[in-house]
Design a protein around this motif. Structure first.
Motif, mmCIF file in Angstrom:
data_model
loop_
_atom_site.group_PDB
_atom_site.id
_atom_site.type_symbol
_atom_site.label_atom_id
_atom_site.label_comp_id
_atom_site.label_asym_id
_atom_site.label_seq_id
_atom_site.Cartn_x
_atom_site.Cartn_y
_atom_site.Cartn_z
ATOM 1 N N VAL A 1 3.577 1.558 -7.517
ATOM 2 C CA VAL A 1 3.204 0.230 -8.000
ATOM 3 C C VAL A 1 1.741 0.025 -7.606
ATOM 4 O O VAL A 1 1.445 -0.220 -6.431
ATOM 5 C CB VAL A 1 4.074 -0.876 -7.383
ATOM 6 N N PRO A 2 0.801 0.160 -8.534
ATOM 7 C CA PRO A 2 -0.627 0.134 -8.173
ATOM 8 C C PRO A 2 -1.038 -1.170 -7.509
ATOM 9 O O PRO A 2 -0.514 -2.250 -7.820
ATOM 10 C CB PRO A 2 -1.330 0.309 -9.532
ATOM 11 N N VAL A 3 -1.980 -1.078 -6.576
ATOM 12 C CA VAL A 3 -2.580 -2.279 -6.000
ATOM 13 C C VAL A 3 -3.583 -2.845 -7.002
ATOM 14 O O VAL A 3 -4.022 -2.151 -7.931
ATOM 15 C CB VAL A 3 -3.284 -1.976 -4.661
ATOM 16 N N LEU A 4 -3.964 -4.088 -6.819
ATOM 17 C CA LEU A 4 -4.918 -4.744 -7.710
ATOM 18 C C LEU A 4 -6.342 -4.583 -7.186
ATOM 19 O O LEU A 4 -6.556 -4.271 -6.012
ATOM 20 C CB LEU A 4 -4.586 -6.226 -7.841
ATOM 21 N N VAL A 5 -7.303 -4.830 -8.061
ATOM 22 C CA VAL A 5 -8.706 -4.814 -7.632
ATOM 23 C C VAL A 5 -8.931 -5.895 -6.581
ATOM 24 O O VAL A 5 -9.702 -5.712 -5.634
ATOM 25 C CB VAL A 5 -9.640 -5.015 -8.840
ATOM 26 N N ALA A 6 -8.236 -7.037 -6.725
ATOM 27 C CA ALA A 6 -8.349 -8.106 -5.731
ATOM 28 C C ALA A 6 -7.853 -7.647 -4.367
ATOM 29 O O ALA A 6 -8.366 -8.081 -3.328
ATOM 30 C CB ALA A 6 -7.564 -9.333 -6.192
ATOM 31 N N ASP A 7 -6.846 -6.781 -4.337
ATOM 32 C CA ASP A 7 -6.363 -6.235 -3.071
ATOM 33 C C ASP A 7 -7.451 -5.399 -2.406
ATOM 34 O O ASP A 7 -7.676 -5.496 -1.193
ATOM 35 C CB ASP A 7 -5.127 -5.371 -3.303
ATOM 36 N N LEU B 1 3.879 -2.769 -16.482
ATOM 37 C CA LEU B 1 3.104 -3.833 -15.827
ATOM 38 C C LEU B 1 4.038 -4.839 -15.159
ATOM 39 O O LEU B 1 3.827 -6.060 -15.231
ATOM 40 C CB LEU B 1 2.202 -4.550 -16.843
ATOM 41 N N THR B 2 5.060 -4.342 -14.492
ATOM 42 C CA THR B 2 6.108 -5.198 -13.942
ATOM 43 C C THR B 2 5.553 -6.246 -13.004
ATOM 44 O O THR B 2 6.046 -7.384 -12.970
ATOM 45 C CB THR B 2 7.143 -4.323 -13.205
ATOM 46 N N ARG B 3 4.531 -5.906 -12.263
ATOM 47 C CA ARG B 3 3.973 -6.856 -11.296
ATOM 48 C C ARG B 3 3.441 -8.106 -11.972
ATOM 49 O O ARG B 3 3.436 -9.185 -11.391
ATOM 50 C CB ARG B 3 2.857 -6.171 -10.505
ATOM 51 N N TYR B 4 2.976 -7.954 -13.215
ATOM 52 C CA TYR B 4 2.483 -9.108 -13.968
ATOM 53 C C TYR B 4 3.552 -9.659 -14.911
ATOM 54 O O TYR B 4 3.805 -10.865 -14.958
ATOM 55 C CB TYR B 4 1.257 -8.732 -14.810
ATOM 56 N N SER B 5 4.130 -8.783 -15.699
ATOM 57 C CA SER B 5 5.013 -9.207 -16.789
ATOM 58 C C SER B 5 6.439 -9.478 -16.349
ATOM 59 O O SER B 5 7.159 -10.229 -17.003
ATOM 60 C CB SER B 5 5.027 -8.135 -17.891
ATOM 61 N N GLY B 6 6.863 -8.858 -15.256
ATOM 62 C CA GLY B 6 8.257 -8.982 -14.852
ATOM 63 C C GLY B 6 9.189 -8.136 -15.699
ATOM 64 O O GLY B 6 10.408 -8.169 -15.527
ATOM 65 N N ILE B 7 8.624 -7.350 -16.613
ATOM 66 C CA ILE B 7 9.428 -6.530 -17.520
ATOM 67 C C ILE B 7 9.744 -5.190 -16.851
ATOM 68 O O ILE B 7 8.870 -4.558 -16.264
ATOM 69 C CB ILE B 7 8.682 -6.300 -18.849
ATOM 70 N N GLY C 1 0.808 -1.207 0.000
ATOM 71 C CA GLY C 1 0.000 0.000 0.000
ATOM 72 C C GLY C 1 0.843 1.261 0.000
ATOM 73 O O GLY C 1 0.494 2.254 -0.644
ATOM 74 N N LEU C 2 1.965 1.229 0.709
ATOM 75 C CA LEU C 2 2.847 2.394 0.740
ATOM 76 C C LEU C 2 3.487 2.642 -0.614
ATOM 77 O O LEU C 2 3.735 3.785 -0.992
ATOM 78 C CB LEU C 2 3.921 2.198 1.814
ATOM 79 N N THR C 3 3.765 1.573 -1.359
ATOM 80 C CA THR C 3 4.359 1.745 -2.695
ATOM 81 C C THR C 3 3.342 2.226 -3.716
ATOM 82 O O THR C 3 3.722 2.670 -4.800
ATOM 83 C CB THR C 3 4.973 0.429 -3.183
ATOM 84 N N ALA C 4 2.038 2.119 -3.381
ATOM 85 C CA ALA C 4 0.981 2.589 -4.282
ATOM 86 C C ALA C 4 0.369 3.900 -3.816
ATOM 87 O O ALA C 4 -0.554 4.410 -4.445
ATOM 88 C CB ALA C 4 -0.119 1.534 -4.407
ATOM 89 N N SER C 5 0.881 4.464 -2.730
ATOM 90 C CA SER C 5 0.290 5.648 -2.122
ATOM 91 C C SER C 5 0.270 6.830 -3.083
ATOM 92 O O SER C 5 1.219 7.063 -3.839
ATOM 93 C CB SER C 5 1.066 6.028 -0.858
ATOM 94 N N GLU D 1 -3.176 4.221 -5.719
ATOM 95 C CA GLU D 1 -3.507 4.017 -7.123
ATOM 96 C C GLU D 1 -3.902 2.564 -7.321
ATOM 97 O O GLU D 1 -3.253 1.655 -6.806
ATOM 98 C CB GLU D 1 -2.319 4.374 -8.013
ATOM 99 N N MET D 2 -4.972 2.344 -8.066
ATOM 100 C CA MET D 2 -5.504 0.999 -8.286
ATOM 101 C C MET D 2 -5.407 0.637 -9.762
ATOM 102 O O MET D 2 -5.780 1.416 -10.628
ATOM 103 C CB MET D 2 -6.963 0.924 -7.830
ATOM 104 N N SER D 3 -4.911 -0.551 -10.033
ATOM 105 C CA SER D 3 -4.754 -1.002 -11.410
ATOM 106 C C SER D 3 -6.100 -1.094 -12.111
ATOM 107 O O SER D 3 -7.110 -1.479 -11.514
ATOM 108 C CB SER D 3 -4.057 -2.370 -11.430
ATOM 109 N N ASN D 4 -6.120 -0.728 -13.372
ATOM 110 C CA ASN D 4 -7.347 -0.787 -14.164
ATOM 111 C C ASN D 4 -7.652 -2.244 -14.510
ATOM 112 O O ASN D 4 -6.841 -2.915 -15.146
ATOM 113 C CB ASN D 4 -7.160 0.029 -15.447
ATOM 114 N N PRO D 5 -8.813 -2.789 -14.106
ATOM 115 C CA PRO D 5 -9.128 -4.193 -14.403
ATOM 116 C C PRO D 5 -9.252 -4.481 -15.889
ATOM 117 O O PRO D 5 -9.220 -5.646 -16.300
ATOM 118 C CB PRO D 5 -10.462 -4.423 -13.668
ATOM 119 N N ALA D 6 -9.371 -3.430 -16.720
ATOM 120 C CA ALA D 6 -9.447 -3.634 -18.165
ATOM 121 C C ALA D 6 -8.160 -4.254 -18.707
ATOM 122 O O ALA D 6 -8.165 -4.869 -19.772
ATOM 123 C CB ALA D 6 -9.725 -2.310 -18.875
#
Length: 696
Positions: free
Chosen positions: A96-102, A419-425, A83-87, A167-172
């Motif tokens: 680094v945005p949090v996910l909708v699941a978060d 999208l590093t959290r998903y892709s690792g890129i 949460g602090l990294t997405a503040s 910041e929350m990641s866009n589920p789209a």
């Protein structure tokens, strides 16, 4: 001596009385008159307050202790770790945005807290959750985090109220709408056991609509083998373009009315696609086979490509594959998406302007058969500044789970979100990569034979990133369904754990495309062995079987409001559209006593969920205020609209609505505001959280 001590003690008591009296006068908003001289020093009040009696002093002291106790025992919210990294207090490039699941996990925590063992997303901490008096969730779609932060003057009240925001990641980005991403929640192993107390089996609970996507070991097993006659019927359905058992209609996917015009359009597009494939399969294809067999690329560093000669291995294995499928549950042909499904699943198809720069994987295709080789493809991509998918990494795996191809890629368009959290890129990872998407296209055209069947999870996104057309597709998100509805798909991670016992996507460094490609191929091979109904809740409610016990917690899902009712909490749903209402609406409004968790044995069940359909945004706000938040959990889902005309006035209206709603919630109540983001997946949303507390 004693007389001097008594005077000092009396003076201390008088000072305490004055202090306590002043505290309560401030709390009651009584003004003390002070005068300020030019050097900014405070002087004594113009009029001294009368001294308190001993009785008044003790009464105020008791009140002060009670207020402190209430504040100390009230719930508190704070951001931690992710949460602090997405503040929102951080610069946007550093977040680094949090996910909708978060965010959904916070919903669940306000209901059950730490009484169940849920996966800890570690983005926030809610202490003394059981002292929450109510939870109000206000969702506004079509507002992005950028729009929110760029209009601080318009959102003055919102910024004043909320100190914690992320910041929350866009589920789209994952192909979901926000309502569907929030509407279904996982349940714990303990919750599953309680379901069994109210139903004879999990299968019965699923049929009743209480849970979605289950595996019940008591369900009678169906025959794993299918007859040659059924194979012929299914193959005829696929090759003729008619719907097969696992077909998804355009109506189910897009929520459109099934009128005559839609049916005519779908038939015409299906016919056009069939003609294109038929045209490209005419003629000999020996030159393609020779070109494919001669391809071999040496290994390099980050952008290296590993390609194996597959001609001989495919040819040698065809007889084995054919022998295996003679005794298998279904043919690979029965799993192919037909023309209607390719359209309804939004696969890239020729003839559409948005795909003008796409290429076919082959110039000429051979007819697909039971011996056509399968290749599992998985890509990792970034979001480019124009909103398109930017290819960043590709892996190809064959039927023997052997990696045939792997490479890093640098997109042609500037990257907006890695999208590093998903892709690792990361930017550093592909900075020196020279391979471009065009090079990957050529590599795949050389690698794949003309009758290749591509396998993958929601492969349309990968093909869009690759900018390729391909007619022969097996999509694991289509042939497996654990939710009971076609529009809501199970993730590859859940499917792999549930059916293959394989744990994937657990790394904090992002997804591995080779790992995902292997998991997709294993699922398809298992499906061929068990039959078309296996793993598909739509085709057969009895098909969910032989699933690893360790994965049961992941596979069962429940509607959010069913979950709330199951814990005997009152709830209200207010939406502005029928589609939103349908997403959240629990099938069962009145639950069995046995499946409801009550705090006391004699506790009566709360009323069913109150469902209100508002005509527009303002009507939803009015209904929310009129309800006075009688429910312990209230969710309001609205749209801001995409119109730019009078946009600032609309944003002011949203800010005013947020302030009015916050004023109406009770002490120790929590308000969560969610801005859902834009339709462009690069436009993320935001989540704001505040617990209303009494001030000293």
């Amino acid at each position: 001596m004693s007389e001097g001590v008594s005077k000092k003690r009396a003076a201390r008591i008088e000072r305490r009385k004055s202090k306590i009296s002043a505290i309560f006068k401030v709390d009651e908003k009584q003004e003390n008159v002070f005068c300020r001289i030019e050097d900014e020093q405070l002087v004594e009040p113009l009029q001294k307050q009368p001294k308190l009696s001993d009785e008044e002093y003790h009464t105020l002291r008791i009140k002060l202790r009670e207020k402190k106790r209430q504040i100390q025992c009230g719930p508190t919210f704070r951001l931690i770790q992710l949460g602090l990294t997405a503040s929102l207090n951080l610069p946007k490039p550093s977040r680094v945005p949090v996910l909708v699941a978060d965010v959904q996990s916070l919903f669940l925590y306000t209901i059950v807290g730490d009484t169940y063992n849920y996966d800890s997303y570690k983005w926030c901490d809610l202490a003394r959750w059981n002292n929450l008096t109510q939870t109000l969730i206000f969702i506004v779609e079509d507002v992005s985090v950028d729009e929110f932060e760029e209009n601080t003057d318009i959102f003055a009240e919102t910024f004043r109220i909320f100190e914690d925001g992320v910041e929350m990641s866009n589920p789209a980005k994952d192909g979901f709408t926000l309502d569907l991403a929030l509407a279904y929640v996982p349940i714990s192993h303990q919750m599953k056991n309680r379901v069994m107390e109210g139903y004879p089996s999990l299968h019965a609970a699923c049929l009743d609509g209480y849970i979605h996507g289950v595996a019940d070991p008591t369900v009678q097993k169906v025959n794993a083998n299918t007859t040659a006659e059924s194979h012929a019927v299914k193959n005829h359905e696929v090759l003729s373009g008619q719907p097969c058992g696992n077909d998804i209609t355009t109506q189910e996917k897009m929520g459109q009315k099934n009128n005559a015009a839609d049916t005519e359009k779908l038939s015409r597009e299906s016919s056009d696609l069939s003609n294109i494939v038929e045209t490209k399969t005419i003629g000999a294809t020996r030159h393609n086979e020779q070109r494919r067999q001669s391809t071999e690329v040496d290994s390099m560093n980050k952008d290296e490509v590993h390609v194996s000669k597959i001609g001989s291995s495919v040819d040698d294995s065809k007889s084995d594959v054919s022998m295996q499928e003679e005794t298998s549950g279904c043919s690979r042909l029965a799993l192919l998406l037909n023309a209607s499904q390719l359209i309804s699943e939004l696969y890239p198809l020729p003839g559409y302007e948005e795909y003008d720069n796409f290429k076919f994987t082959q110039d000429i295709y051979d007819p697909v058969t039971d011996r056509s080789p399968m290749f599992s493809i998985d890509c990792e991509w970034c979001i480019c500044v124009d909103g398109s998918y930017g290819l960043a990494r590709v892996a190809v795996v064959d039927e023997h789970l052997k990696t045939l191809y792997h490479t890093y890629v640098k997109p042609d368009v500037e990257i907006a979100d890695y999208l590093t959290r998903y892709s690792g890129i990361t930017e550093e990872l592909i900075r020196d990569v020279e391979k471009r998407p065009f090079d990957v296209q050529q590599d795949l055209r050389n690698l794949l034979p003309p009758d290749a069947i591509l396998v993958g999870q929601s492969l349309q996104s990968d093909l869009k990133a690759l900018k390729l057309f391909h007619p022969y597709i097996i999509d694991t998100s289509v042939i497996f369904n654990m939710t009971g509805t076609r529009s809501f798909k199970s993730k590859l991670k859940v499917l792999a754990a549930s059916f293959c016992g394989r744990q994937i996507q657990n790394s904090m460094d992002g997804h591995d495309p080779t790992e995902d490609a292997i998991a997709a191929m294993e699922l398809v091979m298992l499906k061929m062995k068990m039959g078309t109904e296996f793993g598909d809740l739509i085709l057969s409610r009895n098909a969910m079987r032989k699933i690893k016990d360790s994965a049961l917690d992941h596979e069962i899902q429940m509607k959010l409001f069913t979950f709330i009712q199951s814990h005997n909490r009152s709830a209200t749903l207010i939406t502005t559209s029928l589609s939103l209402q349908k997403s959240y609406h629990p099938r069962l409004l009145k639950l069995k006593k046995a499946v409801v968790k009550c705090k006391k044995a004699d506790e009566s069940l709360v009323d069913p969920v109150q469902i209100v359909l508002a005509s527009d945004f303002q009507d939803a706000v009015t209904m929310t205020r009129a309800s006075r938040f009688n429910s312990s959990f209230t969710l309001v889902h609205t749209y801001a609209g995409r119109e730019q005309h009078n946009r600032k006035e609309k944003l002011k209206e949203i800010d005013k609505a947020i302030a009015n709603m916050y004023t109406g919630i009770s002490l120790n109540g929590m308000m969560i505001v969610i801005f859902g983001g834009k339709t462009n997946p690069t436009q993320n949303g935001a989540c704001l959280v505040r617990v209303k507390k009494r001030s000293i």
